[in-house]
Design a protein around this motif. Structure first.
Motif, PDB file in Angstrom:
ATOM      1  N   UNK A 177       9.816 -65.931   6.868  1.00  0.00           N
ATOM      2  CA  UNK A 177       9.010 -67.077   6.430  1.00  0.00           C
ATOM      3  C   UNK A 177       7.974 -67.476   7.494  1.00  0.00           C
ATOM      4  N   UNK A 178       6.739 -67.738   7.065  1.00  0.00           N
ATOM      5  CA  UNK A 178       5.703 -68.191   7.992  1.00  0.00           C
ATOM      6  C   UNK A 178       5.715 -69.700   8.189  1.00  0.00           C
ATOM      7  N   UNK A 179       6.506 -70.416   7.399  1.00  0.00           N
ATOM      8  CA  UNK A 179       6.676 -71.865   7.504  1.00  0.00           C
ATOM      9  C   UNK A 179       7.994 -72.213   6.836  1.00  0.00           C
ATOM     10  N   UNK A 180       8.497 -73.412   7.090  1.00  0.00           N
ATOM     11  CA  UNK A 180       9.774 -73.806   6.484  1.00  0.00           C
ATOM     12  C   UNK A 180       9.593 -74.537   5.161  1.00  0.00           C
ATOM     13  N   UNK A 181       8.363 -74.949   4.844  1.00  0.00           N
ATOM     14  CA  UNK A 181       8.114 -75.844   3.713  1.00  0.00           C
ATOM     15  C   UNK A 181       8.534 -75.260   2.368  1.00  0.00           C
ATOM     16  N   UNK A 182       8.351 -73.946   2.160  1.00  0.00           N
ATOM     17  CA  UNK A 182       8.609 -73.381   0.831  1.00  0.00           C
ATOM     18  C   UNK A 182      10.064 -73.530   0.415  1.00  0.00           C
ATOM     19  N   UNK A 183      10.973 -73.504   1.382  1.00  0.00           N
ATOM     20  CA  UNK A 183      12.389 -73.712   1.062  1.00  0.00           C
ATOM     21  C   UNK A 183      12.648 -75.084   0.478  1.00  0.00           C
ATOM     22  N   UNK A 184      11.865 -76.073   0.926  1.00  0.00           N
ATOM     23  CA  UNK A 184      12.003 -77.432   0.377  1.00  0.00           C
ATOM     24  C   UNK A 184      11.414 -77.490  -1.033  1.00  0.00           C
ATOM     25  N   UNK A 185      10.248 -76.894  -1.223  1.00  0.00           N
ATOM     26  CA  UNK A 185       9.584 -76.955  -2.537  1.00  0.00           C
ATOM     27  C   UNK A 185      10.438 -76.316  -3.634  1.00  0.00           C
ATOM     28  N   UNK A 186      11.012 -75.168  -3.348  1.00  0.00           N
ATOM     29  CA  UNK A 186      11.782 -74.485  -4.397  1.00  0.00           C
ATOM     30  C   UNK A 186      13.091 -75.216  -4.702  1.00  0.00           C
ATOM     31  N   UNK A 187      13.520 -76.108  -3.802  1.00  0.00           N
ATOM     32  CA  UNK A 187      14.734 -76.901  -4.045  1.00  0.00           C
ATOM     33  C   UNK A 187      14.418 -78.301  -4.560  1.00  0.00           C
ATOM     34  N   UNK A 188      13.150 -78.560  -4.916  1.00  0.00           N
ATOM     35  CA  UNK A 188      12.757 -79.916  -5.297  1.00  0.00           C
ATOM     36  C   UNK A 188      13.614 -80.476  -6.431  1.00  0.00           C
ATOM     37  N   UNK A 189      13.843 -79.683  -7.457  1.00  0.00           N
ATOM     38  CA  UNK A 189      14.546 -80.182  -8.646  1.00  0.00           C
ATOM     39  C   UNK A 189      15.935 -80.695  -8.287  1.00  0.00           C
ATOM     40  N   UNK A 190      16.670 -79.926  -7.483  1.00  0.00           N
ATOM     41  CA  UNK A 190      18.018 -80.345  -7.087  1.00  0.00           C
ATOM     42  C   UNK A 190      17.972 -81.556  -6.156  1.00  0.00           C
ATOM     43  N   UNK A 191      17.001 -81.584  -5.243  1.00  0.00           N
ATOM     44  CA  UNK A 191      16.884 -82.723  -4.331  1.00  0.00           C
ATOM     45  C   UNK A 191      16.525 -83.998  -5.096  1.00  0.00           C
ATOM     46  N   UNK A 192      15.672 -83.862  -6.101  1.00  0.00           N
ATOM     47  CA  UNK A 192      15.265 -85.009  -6.920  1.00  0.00           C
ATOM     48  C   UNK A 192      16.479 -85.606  -7.635  1.00  0.00           C
ATOM     49  N   UNK A 193      17.322 -84.764  -8.199  1.00  0.00           N
ATOM     50  CA  UNK A 193      18.525 -85.254  -8.867  1.00  0.00           C
ATOM     51  C   UNK A 193      19.517 -85.825  -7.851  1.00  0.00           C
ATOM     52  N   UNK A 194      19.621 -85.189  -6.694  1.00  0.00           N
ATOM     53  CA  UNK A 194      20.507 -85.701  -5.632  1.00  0.00           C
ATOM     54  C   UNK A 194      20.084 -87.106  -5.211  1.00  0.00           C
TER      55      UNK A 194
END
Length: 665
Positions: A236-253
């Motif tokens: 990975x060239x940055x850490x941000x994409x891991x957060x974006x792809x988990x948005x749906x689960x984080x939003x429900x959490x």
């Protein structure tokens, strides 16, 4: 951070060239600093016994401790901050120390952020959606004889800077031309960059051989998952994409509530063409990134008032430029407090708004926290309003709806465009591609759907591009129904915007090293001693313990004090060598240790402060709690002097200074 924009090192604005004398002083300072850092094992070249590899460095014990302290503060540590005021018509600082205690908890604890830890290996499909596979490139040139590679823009920038700084015979017209090239360098295409390299006769730095034409080079390290090699992936060239792809689960959490922020600290990788400038441009580095998700219609922030009073050096894109929204402004203020609390010099810190050619097309606004060091102004933190680009890109690529909802108090009647694909007709016409065509038709926005409806009514058929098939297909009026209807809506569905502060931890630490480093004469005046003035917050070791002489009683007391300090969570270093106390002080000063305890009796000890070299006496039973108090920022050294000094004169002046600290002038 935006994959299409390369952070700029050095002169980000067309600044006036420094004198040759100043350049030599900077180079001498840097040599002395780097020598100290390497000798004291703050960092060393990786794989050194095999000759090392450019762009890779190992942190030694003190470097690891500094990094851990910086990241701990980024997560949750508290510390006092100073109140700052500006001169009315000046860019110079007027700094006054205030009594107000700011609860600077950066950043995870203060904002109740959702922290994640994602893999470093990322499948190609994720980075294809984000744009990194296609756009995360630098323009490269090759030595035509040896094959050595160089970044094309770096060669041109170095040529311009060197001529501006060292060529005393340079005409005003030529100087203006070179400054213009520096100002627009990031806008150059490969052809324009190549033309300038040829025009100025720039050759390979090491061999003076001719260079190839510039061509793009993707900066990601490629790998594959599994033994078959059928799943191409990248580091990975940055850490941000891991957060974006988990948005749906984080939003429900988070209880399906906005705004909320997610954070991640981890390693990132960029296969730099020609890494240089030590820790500032490396191939593996630590990022600390925050993705703050907000309603695009409401980017206010409830805590903006806490930073609204702060004023600091800013370079807007235009004189009338302003920060786009409160949330972006809030994080700019928090970044300022974070960096200055670490020990970054306020007068060598600025926030620069991205120029139009630097900013991604989807970004609403972007500012860089730049820190001045011997290499120039260095981008260390990027604070960007990335709009809804990232979540939309992953929604389009994955098919997962990365959206949020706002429930209405009462249902609303709205006019909606309904697209209904006729699956039977599409299946007969397109067989196995039916599913992708249905998804593409349903994904049309209102404008696109109404244009298709008009063409179908006029012509009976229309050409429609299917991105997943990468070709146009003919859609007839039998294959799809498009109508406007009045519907009741109980909630609004939208894609959140993202405010992203992204911290380059290695760059911050290197700039901190430069800002903390200085030399002072020895007591005898026969040599210059190196000192790091780290605040206790980030110092690799908080306290040293020295028995004054090699004496069994003093050794026992030193051992007992060391145990007290460790039990209190204070990192310490015990030095029982027979060398003079002055030399032992100098050794710990060179590591940036803020306090030293000298055991010179069995009932009380001498506590010495690094920068002032002043001393107080403290009972052995109290010394650990005293050091804990001052390293945690609950008291200052001046407070301790007032409490423990035996001289009424010292007590008087400490009382006056303490009063001034608690008064806003």
């Amino acid at each position: 951070m935006d994959p299409t924009v390369e952070p700029t090192i050095g002169q980000t604005l067309a600044e006036q060239p420094a004198s040759v004398k100043q350049l030599k002083e900077k180079e001498e300072f840097r040599r002395s600093l780097i020598n100290t850092l390497e000798r004291k094992l703050f960092y060393i070249l990786s794989f050194k016994i095999y000759g090392g590899v450019a762009g890779f460095y190992d942190y030694g014990p003190p470097g690891c401790a500094v990094k851990s302290n910086v990241l701990a503060f980024w997560h949750k540590a508290t510390r006092d901050a100073d109140c700052v005021k500006w001169g009315a018509a000046s860019r110079t600082w007027i700094v006054h120390v205030a009594c107000k205690r700011y609860n600077n908890v950066h950043f995870v604890l203060e904002e109740n952020m959702l922290e994640v830890d994602c893999p470093c290996v990322t499948p190609e499909v994720v980075l294809k959606a984000s744009g990194h596979v296609d756009k995360f490139t630098d323009l490269m040139v090759k030595d035509e004889k040896t094959g050595t590679c160089y970044r094309a823009d770096h060669l041109l920038r170095d040529f311009c800077n060197e001529n501006l700084e060292k060529d005393l015979s340079l005409s005003s017209e030529k100087a203006a031309e070179l400054k213009h090239v520096l100002a627009v360098l990031d806008e150059f295409s490969a052809e324009e960059l190549g033309a300038k390299i040829k025009e100025y006769g720039i050759t390979a730095p090491d061999t003076k051989n001719p260079l190839s034409d510039p061509y793009p080079f993707n900066l990601m390290f490629q790998t594959s998952v599994g033994p078959s090699g059928l799943m191409p992936s990248y580091m990975r060239p940055e850490t941000a994409q891991g957060i974006f792809v988990n948005f749906k689960d984080l939003y429900y959490y988070n209880g399906q509530k906005l705004p909320f922020a997610a954070a991640q600290v981890g390693q990132a990788f960029r296969n730099e063409i020609s890494p240089r400038q030590g820790l500032l441009r490396v191939r593996e580095f630590t990022l600390a990134e925050i993705e703050h998700f907000v309603d695009p219609n409401d980017k206010s922030h409830p805590k903006f008032v806490e930073v609204a009073h702060l004023e600091f050096l800013m370079f807007p894109r235009e004189l009338q430029g302003t920060v786009n929204n409160e949330t972006l402004g809030y994080f700019i203020g928090r970044v300022y407090l974070f960096l200055t609390s670490l020990g970054i010099d306020r007068e060598r810190l600025r926030f620069r708004q991205h120029l139009a050619n630097e900013m991604a097309h989807y970004a609403a606004d972007c500012w860089d926290a730049e820190i001045e060091c011997s290499y120039g102004w260095i981008e260390c933190v990027g604070i960007a309003d990335r709009s809804a680009y990232d979540l939309r890109a992953h929604t389009d690529k994955s098919g997962a709806e990365l959206v949020a909802h706002e429930r209405y108090p009462e249902p609303r009647e709205v006019e909606k465009v309904i697209v209904t694909p006729v699956k039977k007709e599409l299946g007969l016409a397109f067989k196995g591609n039916q599913k992708m065509i249905v998804e593409a038709l349903e994904a049309m926005d209102e404008k696109e759907a109404m244009e298709m409806k008009a063409n179908l009514e006029l012509k009976g058929e229309v050409e429609f591009k299917i991105c997943t098939l990468e070709r146009n297909l003919t859609i007839t009026n039998k294959m799809v129904s498009i109508a406007k209807v009045i519907k009741k809506e109980y909630q609004r569905t939208f894609t959140p915007s993202v405010i992203e502060p992204s911290f380059g931890i290695g760059r911050i630490i290197y700039c901190l090293y430069e800002h903390a480093f200085y030399t002072r004469p020895s007591k005898a005046g026969d040599e210059q001693l190196n000192v790091f003035r780290f605040p206790p917050l980030v110092a690799p070791i908080k306290c040293a313990v020295f028995p004054l002489v090699q004496n069994e009683q003093y050794e026992q007391v030193a051992e007992r004090i060391t145990k007290f300090l460790i039990a209190a969570g204070i990192s310490c270093k015990r030095d029982s060598t027979g060398t003079s106390i002055g030399k032992r002080y100098a050794r710990t000063d060179e590591l940036g240790v803020p306090f030293a305890i000298t055991v010179d009796s069995t009932s009380s000890v001498t506590v010495r402060e690094r920068d002032s070299k002043q001393q107080i006496r403290v009972d052995i039973g109290k010394v650990a709690s005293v050091i804990k108090e001052v390293t945690d920022g609950l008291s200052t050294w001046e407070d301790l002097q007032w409490r423990y000094s035996r001289s009424w004169i010292v007590r008087f002046f400490c009382r006056c200074y303490s009063f001034l600290r608690k008064t806003v002038i």
